[in-house]
Write a protein that holds these residues in place. Structure first.
Motif, PDB file in Angstrom:
ATOM      1  N   VAL A 144      24.840  78.775  68.037  1.00 21.48           N
ATOM      2  CA  VAL A 144      23.538  78.289  67.564  1.00 21.48           C
ATOM      3  C   VAL A 144      23.282  78.893  66.183  1.00 21.48           C
ATOM      4  O   VAL A 144      23.209  80.120  66.045  1.00 21.48           O
ATOM      5  N   ALA A 145      23.169  78.043  65.174  1.00 15.74           N
ATOM      6  CA  ALA A 145      22.899  78.559  63.817  1.00 15.74           C
ATOM      7  C   ALA A 145      21.457  79.023  63.748  1.00 15.74           C
ATOM      8  O   ALA A 145      20.548  78.308  64.158  1.00 15.74           O
ATOM      9  N   VAL A 146      21.242  80.242  63.282  1.00 14.09           N
ATOM     10  CA  VAL A 146      19.872  80.749  63.147  1.00 14.09           C
ATOM     11  C   VAL A 146      19.534  81.030  61.682  1.00 14.09           C
ATOM     12  O   VAL A 146      18.381  81.108  61.301  1.00 14.09           O
ATOM     13  N   GLN A 147      20.587  81.169  60.884  1.00 17.04           N
ATOM     14  CA  GLN A 147      20.407  81.545  59.485  1.00 17.04           C
ATOM     15  C   GLN A 147      21.533  80.882  58.739  1.00 17.04           C
ATOM     16  O   GLN A 147      22.616  80.672  59.285  1.00 17.04           O
ATOM     17  N   GLU A 148      21.254  80.474  57.524  1.00 17.46           N
ATOM     18  CA  GLU A 148      22.326  79.883  56.741  1.00 17.46           C
ATOM     19  C   GLU A 148      22.208  80.344  55.298  1.00 17.46           C
ATOM     20  O   GLU A 148      21.146  80.704  54.833  1.00 17.46           O
ATOM     21  N   GLY A 149      23.342  80.316  54.599  1.00 18.61           N
ATOM     22  CA  GLY A 149      23.323  80.622  53.175  1.00 18.61           C
ATOM     23  C   GLY A 149      23.337  82.104  52.888  1.00 18.61           C
ATOM     24  O   GLY A 149      23.298  82.940  53.797  1.00 18.61           O
ATOM     25  N   CYS A 150      23.417  82.448  51.611  1.00 15.91           N
ATOM     26  CA  CYS A 150      23.571  83.845  51.226  1.00 15.91           C
ATOM     27  C   CYS A 150      23.088  84.061  49.803  1.00 15.91           C
ATOM     28  O   CYS A 150      23.346  83.254  48.926  1.00 15.91           O
ATOM     29  N   ASP A 151      22.362  85.179  49.608  1.00 18.15           N
ATOM     30  CA  ASP A 151      21.887  85.548  48.259  1.00 18.15           C
ATOM     31  C   ASP A 151      22.643  86.753  47.722  1.00 18.15           C
ATOM     32  O   ASP A 151      22.205  87.364  46.758  1.00 18.15           O
ATOM     33  N   LYS A 152      23.736  87.155  48.367  1.00 19.08           N
ATOM     34  CA  LYS A 152      24.311  88.450  48.011  1.00 19.08           C
ATOM     35  C   LYS A 152      25.295  88.395  46.854  1.00 19.08           C
ATOM     36  O   LYS A 152      25.526  89.376  46.187  1.00 19.08           O
ATOM     37  N   PHE A 153      25.917  87.295  46.659  1.00 15.72           N
ATOM     38  CA  PHE A 153      26.828  87.118  45.522  1.00 15.72           C
ATOM     39  C   PHE A 153      27.896  88.208  45.416  1.00 15.72           C
ATOM     40  O   PHE A 153      28.031  88.857  44.382  1.00 15.72           O
ATOM     41  N   CYS A 154      28.621  88.437  46.479  1.00 12.69           N
ATOM     42  CA  CYS A 154      29.814  89.273  46.371  1.00 12.69           C
ATOM     43  C   CYS A 154      30.704  88.574  45.341  1.00 12.69           C
ATOM     44  O   CYS A 154      30.776  87.340  45.327  1.00 12.69           O
ATOM     45  N   THR A 155      31.377  89.367  44.515  1.00 12.84           N
ATOM     46  CA  THR A 155      32.008  88.760  43.337  1.00 12.84           C
ATOM     47  C   THR A 155      33.191  87.854  43.685  1.00 12.84           C
ATOM     48  O   THR A 155      33.631  87.075  42.850  1.00 12.84           O
ATOM     49  N   PHE A 156      33.696  87.940  44.923  1.00 14.14           N
ATOM     50  CA  PHE A 156      34.868  87.122  45.293  1.00 14.14           C
ATOM     51  C   PHE A 156      34.485  85.825  45.993  1.00 14.14           C
ATOM     52  O   PHE A 156      35.338  84.994  46.260  1.00 14.14           O
ATOM     53  N   CYS A 157      33.210  85.636  46.327  1.00  9.94           N
ATOM     54  CA  CYS A 157      32.858  84.689  47.401  1.00  9.94           C
ATOM     55  C   CYS A 157      32.144  83.425  46.923  1.00  9.94           C
ATOM     56  O   CYS A 157      31.259  83.477  46.072  1.00  9.94           O
ATOM     57  N   VAL A 158      32.528  82.288  47.517  1.00  7.28           N
ATOM     58  CA  VAL A 158      31.927  80.995  47.140  1.00  7.28           C
ATOM     59  C   VAL A 158      30.702  80.618  47.975  1.00  7.28           C
ATOM     60  O   VAL A 158      30.009  79.652  47.654  1.00  7.28           O
ATOM     61  N   VAL A 159      30.452  81.364  49.062  1.00  5.37           N
ATOM     62  CA  VAL A 159      29.401  80.943  49.994  1.00  5.37           C
ATOM     63  C   VAL A 159      28.034  80.711  49.329  1.00  5.37           C
ATOM     64  O   VAL A 159      27.389  79.691  49.574  1.00  5.37           O
ATOM     65  N   PRO A 160      27.562  81.634  48.446  1.00  3.39           N
ATOM     66  CA  PRO A 160      26.249  81.386  47.841  1.00  3.39           C
ATOM     67  C   PRO A 160      26.204  80.071  47.054  1.00  3.39           C
ATOM     68  O   PRO A 160      25.134  79.478  46.911  1.00  3.39           O
ATOM     69  N   TYR A 161      27.370  79.616  46.573  1.00  2.00           N
ATOM     70  CA  TYR A 161      27.397  78.378  45.793  1.00  2.00           C
ATOM     71  C   TYR A 161      27.518  77.146  46.698  1.00  2.00           C
ATOM     72  O   TYR A 161      26.965  76.099  46.386  1.00  2.00           O
TER      73      TYR A 161
END
Ligand code: SAH
Ligand code: SF4
Length: 435
Positions: A144-161
């Motif tokens: 069950v998705a409860v949260q989505e997305g990310c504001d952390k911007f780890c320098t290797f990661c595409v998830v926030p984009y």
């Protein structure tokens, strides 16, 4: 998350008469759900599409339209490129748009006079509202998705984009979805989020609820006996979430990625915490649940990683003792800050480090599994790979195989753990002895 999203796509399409099938053969629609986290994702999408196209061609021969779609984060990041290079694809749509599938299908089938769909809209507030609570879910466990997305911007990661900024669903929305699952005999839920412990949804009084608050609310639901959550970030780890592990419905298992054991690399990754914070968190978890199984994620060969930095990672692993873990070679992602960093680590060096790390992690996994041999553990059965064999999971999330009647599928039984091959367990039903 993609498994959850795929199920939701099936749920949205169900009222239109679509039903999920196991093989692409004979399908009226083929959706390729994609992940963009590491490189070669796009190449893989094109080779997979090439393979799937023959089902569309076959359909055409039989005068049957087969819709082909690419969903997920590769679609989000490279929508136009996919549309251009694979003209036979009818729909390309990102993870925020699944609720709009009925309109997209109508468009692709020509109902509006236009036919192709390219939808990479970003309307995350709306995503969950547009998805049905009703589900075609079968089986005793559910995501069950409860949260989505990310504001952390780890320098290797595409998830926030690709997944956008952090967004939490309301307590009520999650609760209602799980009530329905419980009605359908779901016994275990895994609460999902790219940073699930950053959860901060509104409760019914308009106050902000933490993940621990949400878990306690879910624990009140009759029929839900096991609660898990994934993936957590060390920086968002609050004491109330650690303390909630004292609850009997919260499983003694934690997935807490650290990526690297070197403070220098953690800084370059923009993880914004030190290795000591990680040790401190694990120690606090073990105070509440001394038996807790710890899992993690690691990246080897991040730009600038020296042999000493890598040794720091090995040292961290030796101190933690993982029950399982995922480890990856650093993969350069276009558009991320790390993609332009100097100090690239050679491929052979990455390979060699990954092998050393994985050998250590495999050893720890074996040791963890060996420690549970001889114990009696409650197992939730979730499948029968063979007619006389059941598959299930222990509270520590270990896979177990036992001989038993398939009618036990979906039930909890006590199992005496009798052995391990290092990765999974074998056991015997205690019920058989009693009967
Ligand atoms: N939000 C979670 C991780 C989500 S991505 C966290 O911060 O811990 C899942 C995992 O993929 C990460 O933990 C990381 O180990 C891996 N990963 C992400 N980007 C990567 C990259 N560019 N190269 C290699 N591994 C990567
Ligand atoms: Fe990616 Fe996780 Fe970092 Fe967010 S916190 S940018 S999802 S690795």
């Amino acid at each position: 998350m993609n498994v959850y999203d795929s199920r939701k796509m099936a749920d949205v399409l169900a009222p239109m008469g679509y039903k999920q099938i196991e093989e692409p053969d004979g399908a009226d629609m083929i959706i390729l759900n994609t992940c963009h986290i590491r490189e070669k994702a796009t190449d893989k999408v094109f080779s997979e599409l090439g393979r799937l196209k023959k089902h569309k061609d076959q359909g055409e021969k039989e005068d049957r339209k087969v819709l082909m779609a690419v969903a997920g984060c590769v679609a989000q990041a490279e929508g136009d490129f996919i549309a251009e290079r694979a003209p036979y694809v009818d729909m390309v749509f990102g993870p925020q748009t699944y609720g709009e599938l009925p309109e997209m299908v109508a468009q692709a089938t020509g109902a509006y006079g236009k036919d192709r769909v390219i939808n990479t809209n970003f309307d995350e507030e709306d995503k969950f509202d547009k998805l049905p609570e009703e589900t075609t879910e079968q089986g005793p466990t559910a995501f069950v998705a409860v949260q989505e997305g990310c504001d952390k911007f780890c320098t290797f990661c595409v998830v926030p984009y690709t997944r956008g900024g952090e967004y939490s669903r309301s307590v009520k929305a999650v609760y209602n979805e799980i009530l329905k699952l419980a009605d359908q005999d779901v016994r275990e839920v895994s609460l999902l989020g790219q940073n699930v412990n950053a959860y901060h949804g509104l409760d019914e009084n308009g106050n902000t609820a933490s993940l621990a608050d949400l878990i306690l609310k879910v624990a009140d639901i009759n029929g839900i006996e096991r609660i898990r959550y994934t993936t957590s970030h060390p920086r968002d780890m609050q004491q109330d979430l650690i303390d909630v592990h004292a609850h009997h419905k919260v499983m003694p298992y934690l997935h807490l990625p650290v990526q690297s054991g070197s403070n220098k690399i953690l800084k370059a990754m923009n993880r914004k915490h030190t290795r000591d914070l990680y040790f401190d968190i694990i120690e606090r978890f073990r105070k509440v649940r001394p038996d807790i199984a710890i899992s993690g994620d690691f990246i080897v060969g991040f730009p600038g990683e020296t042999e000493q930095d890598f040794e720091d990672t090995m040292d961290l692993v030796r101190h933690i003792n993982y029950s399982s873990a995922y480890s990856f070679k650093y993969s350069q992602r276009p558009g991320t800050p790390a993609a332009t960093m100097g100090g690239l680590v050679r491929e052979e060096v990455k390979d060699e480090r990954l092998q050393r790390l994985q050998a250590l992690l495999a050893d720890q996994m074996r040791q963890f599994n060996e420690q549970t041999v001889g114990l009696d553990l409650p197992v939730l059965f979730d499948g029968n790979p063979r007619p006389d064999q059941l598959h299930g999971r222990t509270p520590y999330n270990q896979a177990v195989h036992v001989q038993g009647n398939p009618r036990l599928n979906g039930h909890f039984e006590n199992v005496r753990i009798t052995g391990t091959n290092g990765k999974s367990l074998t056991g015997e039903l205690i019920l058989a002895e009693a009967a």
